[in-house]
Scaffold this motif. Sequence first.
Motif, PDB file in Angstrom:
ATOM      1  N   GLY A  11       8.997  14.890  -6.061  1.00  0.00           N
ATOM      2  CA  GLY A  11       8.902  13.718  -7.429  1.00  0.00           C
ATOM      3  C   GLY A  11       9.366  12.438  -7.254  1.00  0.00           C
ATOM      4  N   VAL A  12       9.459  11.817  -6.058  1.00  0.00           N
ATOM      5  CA  VAL A  12       9.927  10.679  -6.070  1.00  0.00           C
ATOM      6  C   VAL A  12       8.496   9.564  -5.455  1.00  0.00           C
ATOM      7  N   TYR A  13       8.137   8.462  -6.103  1.00  0.00           N
ATOM      8  CA  TYR A  13       7.570   7.383  -5.503  1.00  0.00           C
ATOM      9  C   TYR A  13       7.967   6.084  -5.413  1.00  0.00           C
ATOM     10  N   LYS A  14       7.454   5.610  -4.469  1.00  0.00           N
ATOM     11  CA  LYS A  14       7.520   4.207  -4.271  1.00  0.00           C
ATOM     12  C   LYS A  14       6.214   3.339  -4.517  1.00  0.00           C
ATOM     13  N   LYS A  15       6.814   2.339  -5.602  1.00  0.00           N
ATOM     14  CA  LYS A  15       5.343   1.510  -5.957  1.00  0.00           C
ATOM     15  C   LYS A  15       5.335   0.524  -5.662  1.00  0.00           C
ATOM     16  N   ARG A  16       4.697  -0.164  -5.918  1.00  0.00           N
ATOM     17  CA  ARG A  16       4.593  -1.749  -4.956  1.00  0.00           C
ATOM     18  C   ARG A  16       4.551  -2.657  -6.372  1.00  0.00           C
ATOM     19  N   LEU A  17       4.935  -3.426  -6.126  1.00  0.00           N
ATOM     20  CA  LEU A  17       4.999  -4.723  -7.743  1.00  0.00           C
ATOM     21  C   LEU A  17       5.525  -6.166  -7.045  1.00  0.00           C
ATOM     22  N   GLY A  18       4.178  -6.918  -7.806  1.00  0.00           N
ATOM     23  CA  GLY A  18       4.155  -8.549  -8.342  1.00  0.00           C
ATOM     24  C   GLY A  18       3.797  -8.954  -7.190  1.00  0.00           C
ATOM     25  N   LYS A  19       2.612  -8.535  -6.146  1.00  0.00           N
ATOM     26  CA  LYS A  19       1.597  -9.401  -5.063  1.00  0.00           C
ATOM     27  C   LYS A  19       2.277  -8.556  -4.294  1.00  0.00           C
ATOM     28  N   ASN A  20       2.731  -7.090  -3.955  1.00  0.00           N
ATOM     29  CA  ASN A  20       3.872  -6.363  -3.042  1.00  0.00           C
ATOM     30  C   ASN A  20       4.815  -7.334  -3.055  1.00  0.00           C
ATOM     31  N   LEU A  21       5.105  -8.034  -3.330  1.00  0.00           N
ATOM     32  CA  LEU A  21       7.032  -8.843  -3.090  1.00  0.00           C
ATOM     33  C   LEU A  21       8.023  -7.802  -3.639  1.00  0.00           C
ATOM     34  N   TYR A  22       7.978  -6.871  -4.092  1.00  0.00           N
ATOM     35  CA  TYR A  22       9.631  -5.922  -4.781  1.00  0.00           C
ATOM     36  C   TYR A  22       7.936  -4.735  -4.039  1.00  0.00           C
ATOM     37  N   ARG A  23       9.897  -3.671  -4.808  1.00  0.00           N
ATOM     38  CA  ARG A  23       9.469  -2.162  -4.351  1.00  0.00           C
ATOM     39  C   ARG A  23       9.912  -1.744  -6.054  1.00  0.00           C
ATOM     40  N   SER A  24       9.060  -0.390  -6.407  1.00  0.00           N
ATOM     41  CA  SER A  24       9.647  -0.122  -7.239  1.00  0.00           C
ATOM     42  C   SER A  24      10.776   2.043  -6.697  1.00  0.00           C
ATOM     43  N   ILE A  25      11.607   2.186  -7.126  1.00  0.00           N
ATOM     44  CA  ILE A  25      11.429   3.551  -6.750  1.00  0.00           C
ATOM     45  C   ILE A  25      11.531   4.929  -8.337  1.00  0.00           C
ATOM     46  N   ILE A  26      10.498   5.004  -7.919  1.00  0.00           N
ATOM     47  CA  ILE A  26       9.795   6.336  -9.375  1.00  0.00           C
ATOM     48  C   ILE A  26      10.536   7.445  -9.347  1.00  0.00           C
ATOM     49  N   VAL A  27      10.877   7.987 -10.363  1.00  0.00           N
ATOM     50  CA  VAL A  27      10.857   9.964 -10.297  1.00  0.00           C
ATOM     51  C   VAL A  27      10.613  10.160 -11.429  1.00  0.00           C
ATOM     52  N   ALA A  28       9.765  11.090 -10.918  1.00  0.00           N
ATOM     53  CA  ALA A  28       8.992  12.112 -11.875  1.00  0.00           C
ATOM     54  C   ALA A  28       8.510  12.883 -11.650  1.00  0.00           C
TER      55      ALA A  28
END
Length: 91
Positions: A11-28
């Motif tokens: 249930g854990v995902y790593k998503k790229r944000l901001g033209k690949n400059l940032y990362r977010s960890i998302i739980v679902a």
Amino acid sequence: MLGQADVLGGGVYKKRLGKNLYRSIIVAKGGRFWVFAYLFAKQNKANIDERDLRDFRSLADLYAQKSESDLLKEILIGQLVEICDENLETI
């Protein structure tokens, strides 16, 4: 989830944000909702470690047990902040 995201399991995902400059960890869990649990700049941290991953998987399990009512209460008292897309249904 649109865009580039890596499935980290449990249930854990790593998503790229901001033209690949940032990362977010998302739980679902179960596709009911997504919780942005951690945001970081790629330049400051390359990735999360195994301990972090275990903790995020535990957090995903915790959210999987919560009811819609539990989440609404947490939003109302400010423990969670709901981010909505006006085209999507919210809680």
